[in-house]
Design an enzyme around this catalytic site. Sequence first.
Site, PDB file in Angstrom:
ATOM      1  CG  ASN A  44      -1.483   1.336   1.553  1.00 30.93           C
ATOM      2  OD1 ASN A  44      -2.434   1.800   0.919  1.00 30.93           O
ATOM      3  ND2 ASN A  44      -0.897   2.032   2.534  1.00 30.93           N
ATOM      4  CB  SER A  76      -4.068   4.821  -8.500  1.00 30.86           C
ATOM      5  OG  SER A  76      -4.751   6.025  -8.803  1.00 30.86           O
ATOM      6  CE1 TYR A 105       0.359   7.531  -6.710  1.00 28.26           C
ATOM      7  CE2 TYR A 105      -1.376   8.148  -8.251  1.00 28.26           C
ATOM      8  CZ  TYR A 105      -0.981   7.558  -7.065  1.00 28.26           C
ATOM      9  OH  TYR A 105      -1.910   6.985  -6.243  1.00 28.26           O
ATOM     10  CB  SER A 146       4.461   4.303 -10.395  1.00 27.91           C
ATOM     11  OG  SER A 146       3.426   4.908  -9.625  1.00 27.91           O
ATOM     12  CE  LYS A 147      -0.001   4.008  -6.698  1.00 27.10           C
ATOM     13  NZ  LYS A 147       0.135   3.059  -5.589  1.00 27.10           N
ATOM     14  CB  ILE A 172      -9.312   7.595  -0.856  1.00 31.23           C
ATOM     15  CG1 ILE A 172      -9.832   6.488  -1.793  1.00 31.23           C
ATOM     16  CG2 ILE A 172      -9.529   7.219   0.612  1.00 31.23           C
ATOM     17  CD1 ILE A 172     -11.270   6.083  -1.622  1.00 31.23           C
TER      18      ILE A 172
HETATM   19  N1  LIG Z   1      -5.817   8.802  -1.539  1.00 26.74           N
HETATM   20  C1  LIG Z   1      -6.151   8.560  -2.785  1.00 26.74           C
HETATM   21  O1  LIG Z   1      -6.969   9.282  -3.385  1.00 26.74           O
HETATM   22  C2  LIG Z   1      -5.559   7.367  -3.527  1.00 26.74           C
HETATM   23  C3  LIG Z   1      -6.120   7.031  -4.758  1.00 26.74           C
HETATM   24  C4  LIG Z   1      -5.587   5.956  -5.436  1.00 26.74           C
HETATM   25  C5  LIG Z   1      -4.542   5.224  -4.917  1.00 26.74           C
HETATM   26  N2  LIG Z   1      -4.011   5.582  -3.717  1.00 26.74           N
HETATM   27  C6  LIG Z   1      -2.893   4.771  -3.213  1.00 26.74           C
HETATM   28  O2  LIG Z   1      -3.175   4.323  -1.915  1.00 26.74           O
HETATM   29  C7  LIG Z   1      -1.965   4.109  -1.209  1.00 26.74           C
HETATM   30  C8  LIG Z   1      -2.041   4.787   0.152  1.00 26.74           C
HETATM   31  O3  LIG Z   1      -2.136   6.181  -0.052  1.00 26.74           O
HETATM   32  P1  LIG Z   1      -2.879   7.189   0.946  1.00 26.74           P
HETATM   33  O4  LIG Z   1      -3.826   7.962   0.119  1.00 26.74           O
HETATM   34  O5  LIG Z   1      -3.331   6.487   2.145  1.00 26.74           O
HETATM   35  O6  LIG Z   1      -1.674   8.192   1.223  1.00 26.74           O
HETATM   36  P2  LIG Z   1      -0.886   8.631   2.528  1.00 26.74           P
HETATM   37  O7  LIG Z   1      -1.819   8.951   3.619  1.00 26.74           O
HETATM   38  O8  LIG Z   1       0.071   9.666   2.053  1.00 26.74           O
HETATM   39  O9  LIG Z   1      -0.108   7.289   2.927  1.00 26.74           O
HETATM   40  C9  LIG Z   1       1.028   6.856   2.246  1.00 26.74           C
HETATM   41  C10 LIG Z   1       1.738   5.846   3.098  1.00 26.74           C
HETATM   42  O10 LIG Z   1       2.926   5.419   2.441  1.00 26.74           O
HETATM   43  C11 LIG Z   1       4.018   5.515   3.351  1.00 26.74           C
HETATM   44  N3  LIG Z   1       5.262   5.788   2.641  1.00 26.74           N
HETATM   45  C12 LIG Z   1       5.537   6.856   1.856  1.00 26.74           C
HETATM   46  N4  LIG Z   1       6.808   6.790   1.423  1.00 26.74           N
HETATM   47  C13 LIG Z   1       7.352   5.653   1.972  1.00 26.74           C
HETATM   48  C14 LIG Z   1       8.614   5.040   1.906  1.00 26.74           C
HETATM   49  N5  LIG Z   1       9.631   5.547   1.166  1.00 26.74           N
HETATM   50  N6  LIG Z   1       8.821   3.891   2.601  1.00 26.74           N
HETATM   51  C15 LIG Z   1       7.829   3.357   3.345  1.00 26.74           C
HETATM   52  N7  LIG Z   1       6.588   3.872   3.433  1.00 26.74           N
HETATM   53  C16 LIG Z   1       6.360   5.020   2.754  1.00 26.74           C
HETATM   54  C17 LIG Z   1       3.641   6.671   4.268  1.00 26.74           C
HETATM   55  O11 LIG Z   1       4.303   6.589   5.528  1.00 26.74           O
HETATM   56  P3  LIG Z   1       5.676   7.373   5.878  1.00 26.74           P
HETATM   57  O12 LIG Z   1       5.511   8.772   5.439  1.00 26.74           O
HETATM   58  O13 LIG Z   1       5.771   7.155   7.365  1.00 26.74           O
HETATM   59  O14 LIG Z   1       6.773   6.644   5.174  1.00 26.74           O
HETATM   60  C18 LIG Z   1       2.161   6.426   4.449  1.00 26.74           C
HETATM   61  O15 LIG Z   1       1.928   5.496   5.460  1.00 26.74           O
HETATM   62  C19 LIG Z   1      -0.845   4.644  -2.102  1.00 26.74           C
HETATM   63  O16 LIG Z   1      -0.224   3.590  -2.799  1.00 26.74           O
HETATM   64  C20 LIG Z   1      -1.603   5.531  -3.074  1.00 26.74           C
HETATM   65  O17 LIG Z   1      -0.922   5.662  -4.293  1.00 26.74           O
HETATM   66  C21 LIG Z   1      -4.483   6.635  -2.999  1.00 26.74           C
END
Ligand SMILES: NC(=O)c1ccc[n+]([C@@H]2O[C@H](COP(=O)([O-])OP(=O)(O)OC[C@H]3O[C@@H](n4cnc5c(N)ncnc54)[C@H](OP(=O)(O)O)[C@@H]3O)[C@@H](O)[C@H]2O)c1
Length: 266
Positions: A95, A148, A161, A164-165, A194
């Site tokens: 994730n 995504s 991004y 990558s997805k 989200i």
């Molecule tokens: N929110 C959306 O609208 C959305 C839509 C589609 C897909 N997604 C995908 O859902 C996933 C979770 O995203 P989110 O929206 O929950 O975002 P988020 O709140 O920014 O969470 C991202 C997570 O990834 C961790 N992370 C970032 N860089 C890292 C690294 N180098 N090593 C280890 N952990 C790392 C962060 O923790 P640390 O900062 O502590 O490392 C955090 O726990 C992602 O893959 C994102 O692409 C999100």
Amino acid sequence: MFDISQFSLKGKIAVITGGGRGIGQAIAFAFAKAGAKVVITSRKAQDLESTAAEIKAFGGEAFPLPAHLGKTDEIKKMVNTVMEKFGRIDILVNNAGASPAINSVLESDERLWDTIMNLNLKGAYFVSQTVANIMVKQGGGKIINIASVDGFNPEPGVSIYSISKAGMRMVTRAFASELNSYNVQVNTIAPGPISTKMMNSHWGHLSPEEAQKAKEAVEKMLPSGRIGNPDEIAGAALYLASAASNYTTGAEIIIDGGLLLSTHLS
Ligand SMILES: NC(=O)c1ccc[n+]([C@@H]2O[C@H](COP(=O)([O-])OP(=O)(O)OC[C@H]3O[C@@H](n4cnc5c(N)ncnc54)[C@H](OP(=O)(O)O)[C@@H]3O)[C@@H](O)[C@H]2O)c1
């Protein structure tokens, strides 16, 4: 007759990358409520520890494990630590992801490419590979990759991004096709917008009024009329982590409030 206990994760060891906030945290809460011992890993110990404390407060089991998952040596160390503690990994959720900048394809530089790809794609691939080797030896497992909707239709400003997805979707299919005979199921969840730190950071450079307008524009574009919340991803993740999905592999579950139905995007 369908047995509802198939959704139980009792006694399972689950590793959730990026489990300290946002979508990963919601998945960690759901898995812990379903009985799994959850290992949550990301860079910031503080987020991991506060999430683990919340899980323990409702009677779940959680283990915070800081690691930078864009670095192959830290991936190996993280997985070794889980194996030393638990001796197995039943479920992996890839994730952790980042989308640190908004840039046109004309401007995105190599540093941004490496930062995003090293975590979102290379990191996910090598976490999967390391854990898949363990799952093969132990006779099965579940891998869930968080891609995504941007991996279906590129979002302007976040080309790397989006690439990558799209790659993440193929990580699922590549691993699913090779691991099927080892009883390892590999599937994708592709979220749409989200409400998390990542989503809100896209508007971080705007004034509060402009950010509100941008948010309203996204809501208007969505057939659902609203942005989703992280809990709305957790149910699908629970299905894919559980025995209920034993016949499901190489699949993609899109959870996007109908975004990909929008004609101007598809
Ligand atoms: N929110 C959306 O609208 C959305 C839509 C589609 C897909 N997604 C995908 O859902 C996933 C979770 O995203 P989110 O929206 O929950 O975002 P988020 O709140 O920014 O969470 C991202 C997570 O990834 C961790 N992370 C970032 N860089 C890292 C690294 N180098 N090593 C280890 N952990 C790392 C962060 O923790 P640390 O900062 O502590 O490392 C955090 O726990 C992602 O893959 C994102 O692409 C999100």
